[in-house]
Design an enzyme around this catalytic site. Structure first.
Site, PDB file in Angstrom:
ATOM      1  N   CYS A  80       0.801  -1.225   0.000  1.00 57.01           N
ATOM      2  CA  CYS A  80       0.000   0.000   0.000  1.00 57.01           C
ATOM      3  C   CYS A  80       0.830   1.270   0.000  1.00 57.01           C
ATOM      4  CB  CYS A  80      -0.950  -0.013   1.199  1.00 57.01           C
ATOM      5  SG  CYS A  80      -2.161  -1.355   1.117  1.00 57.01           S
ATOM      6  N   HIS A 104      -9.957   2.806   1.943  1.00 53.74           N
ATOM      7  CA  HIS A 104      -8.525   2.553   1.749  1.00 53.74           C
ATOM      8  C   HIS A 104      -8.325   2.042   0.327  1.00 53.74           C
ATOM      9  CE1 HIS A 104      -4.474   1.525   2.223  1.00 53.74           C
ATOM     10  NE2 HIS A 104      -4.508   0.712   3.259  1.00 53.74           N
ATOM     11  N   HIS A 125      -1.548   8.292   7.118  1.00 51.23           N
ATOM     12  CA  HIS A 125      -1.956   7.081   6.402  1.00 51.23           C
ATOM     13  C   HIS A 125      -3.215   6.521   7.046  1.00 51.23           C
ATOM     14  CE1 HIS A 125      -1.445   3.528   3.911  1.00 51.23           C
ATOM     15  NE2 HIS A 125      -1.644   2.782   4.979  1.00 51.23           N
TER      16      HIS A 125
END
Length: 579
Positions: free
Chosen positions: A330, A497, A459
């Site tokens: 990610c 996400h 994040h």
């Protein structure tokens, strides 16, 4: 200019027959066959590092070409998913955690004194060439005193791998450097380029559950909206959660959804950058897709994660040697920004386009489901009651160029990429290491010449361990620089996400915060976690005179990144000075 000097190539691995065929080469140094790929990789890389001066070993950049390994491990994982679905069962955790190539670099960091930047290239036809070009260009321009290039190649006649690594150092002879364009070939010298050139963001494009465009995302983020919907892309009845942030995009017949999403985001980014056609020397960095997977090419919906056999760039027309695939879970988008920045600074490219996509598919979903990373309710980043991620769908594109080039064509950039740090390190596959996260933030700040920022876009996907570790890392930096209530927030409660593409909404939020002097809140947040040196924003607030934003981007497998975007008066000063 510096002249790059390669040392002896170190060769090892787990494929004895593949090594035997090379032993007549006097320019290679062979190591004993390793019992596992991880052990062999560490042995080869550690030996290569030992060939460097002691002062360079700890933080020398390592660039790895690992197409074969990526294709094999991803194919194995997809095969396990298909088998589990056919048998009506869920994956086991041991089946889901297929090692990403970056985990080999993580292993190196764990057992050696090395803690430098590590990058994994998986471009099907050009990964090794790209790694070599990067090393030659960066050292020639003085960006690094040394780099290590390594390659992991599967034995076509067996199950093992050959690992090769070569340290490259700089020799200053005042004559400029030649640049390799392929094995045994030499191309023209690189054009002169100052290694201190500023790299700017000239355009962004975004598609999320809120629709096309960064403005739609930004307004919904400020309004605190959550783009939640029921998952309809595939049968999700066997999964724990079926709530996602899904787009309304429908791909044209015969086109993968990921391609449709990227095309929309790219159109906006090029329009915002004022570009009708990409220049010939454009670097394309793609996150969120993997090379062709021939072993499982007939698996259902495989085109949502894997490229076609002859396609590197999702139809951009970029030459294969300039079309890069990066594999950093990610954090892939931030690693792509770091690569693009260096290629622009050393003259390997005139422009860079970094793309990322998260197309809802059963393979990514199965992995996060079995690891219980997804929430059965909704994502609540930085919240005491957070319980996991809500997976989002979308795509992002970022156009970068040097400040000089932007000024020459009369374009006003959106922000300057003033500092960036990427590390593959930390123990554990799925846990964020606060110490490593803080190290990335510390280095990004130092590169930008800053000790504080006006805002942090975290994040923070909403996981129990990750959000807490990120705040701990921020508090470490805050304690070092006497931060007092630096605001931090996350978009992931709004748009979900976006996995490999998760950095792109963060960049769009950071750029618009700089432009509009407003800080977004954190949708879904009810009771913020405590922190000593930063404060988590639940609601938007004004920030007059904002000039700097830190963006964090973390991923499984020890992939950590942080970078600084600057704008306002500081950004205009940099652009005018460089232009």
């Amino acid at each position: 200019m510096k002249t790059p000097k390669p040392a002896t190539v170190i060769v090892g691995g787990t494929a004895p027959r593949a090594l035997d065929g090379l032993r007549s080469r006097r320019d290679l140094s062979f190591l004993a066959t390793g019992e596992s790929l991880a052990a062999a990789f560490v042995d080869v890389l550690s030996t290569a590092l030992d060939h460097l001066p002691a002062s360079l070993r700890a933080d020398v950049p390592v660039v790895m070409a690992a197409t074969d390994y990526c294709v094999t491990t991803t194919s194995q994982y997809v095969g396990r998913c298909v088998e589990a679905e056919a048998g009506g069962r869920r994956l086991r955790p041991s089946e889901a955690m297929t090692p990403e190539p970056a985990q080999l670099i993580q292993e190196l960091a764990e057992v050696s004194g090395w803690n430098g930047p590590g990058y994994v290239l998986i471009s099907p036809r050009a990964a090794t060439l790209q790694a070599v070009r990067w090393a030659w260009g960066a050292i020639s321009a003085g960006l690094h005193e040394a780099m290590v290039v390594c390659e992991v190649v599967r034995d076509p006649d067996g199950d093992g791998y050959r690992v090769a690594a070569v340290p490259v150092t700089a020799a200053d002879d005042g004559s400029g450097a030649s640049h390799p364009s392929g094995t045994g070939q030499t191309a023209a010298r690189l054009p002169p380029r100052r290694s201190d050139s500023s790299v700017v963001i000239s355009g962004t494009g975004l598609v999320t559950a809120f629709g096309d465009g960064g403005d739609a995302f930004w307004q919904n983020l400020l309004d605190g909206n959550q783009g939640l919907s029921e998952l309809t892309r595939f049968d999700a009845s066997r999964f724990r959660s079926r709530t996602v942030c899904q787009t309304e995009v429908e791909a044209p017949r015969g086109q993968p959804m990921r391609r449709a999403l990227v095309d929309r985001a790219r159109s906006e980014a090029l329009r915002e950058a004022g570009i009708a056609q990409l220049p010939g020397r454009t670097l394309l960095v793609s996150a969120g897709v993997v090379p062709h997977l021939p072993q499982v090419s007939d698996a259902p919906r495989i085109d949502e994660i894997a490229l076609d056999p002859d396609e590197d760039g999702d139809g951009t027309g970029i030459a294969p040697q300039n079309a890069v695939l990066m594999a950093h879970a990610c954090a892939s988008g931030a690693f792509g920004l770091a690569m693009a920045r260096e290629w622009l600074m050393c003259g390997l490219a005139d422009m860079a386009v970094v793309t990322g996509v998260s197309s809802l598919n059963s393979y990514d979903y199965a992995c996060l489901d079995v690891l219980r990373a997804t929430t059965t309710s909704v994502a609540r980043p930085f919240d005491e009651a957070r319980s996991g991620v809500t997976i989002g769908e979308g795509a992002g594109v970022i156009v970068l160029e040097t400040a000089e080039r932007a000024a020459a064509r009369g374009h006003a950039p959106l922000a300057t990429l003033s500092g960036i740090s990427c590390r593959v390190a930390g123990q554990g596959v799925s846990r964020l290491n606060a110490h490593i996260g803080a190290a990335c933030m510390r280095e990004a700040l130092a590169m930008a010449g800053l000790t504080t920022v006006d805002y942090v876009h975290g994040h923070a996907p909403g996981t129990r361990q990750g959000d807490e570790a990120e705040l701990l890392a921020l508090d470490q930096i805050g304690a070092e620089h006497d931060w007092r209530g630096i605001p931090v927030s996350s978009y992931k409660g709004a748009a979900g996400h976006l996995l490999h593409a998760s950095v792109f909404p963060g960049v769009v939020a950071a750029v618009r915060a700089l432009r509009h002097e407003v800080l977004p809140g954190t949708p879904g947040l009810r009771k913020p976690l405590d922190a000593q040196h930063v404060r988590v924003l639940r609601d938007p607030e004004p920030c007059d005179g904002i000039r700097s934003v830190m963006v964090n981007n973390f991923g499984f497998g020890g992939n950590n990144a942080a970078f600084l975007l600057t704008g306002g008066a500081a950004g205009r000063l940099e652009w005018s000075a460089d232009g």
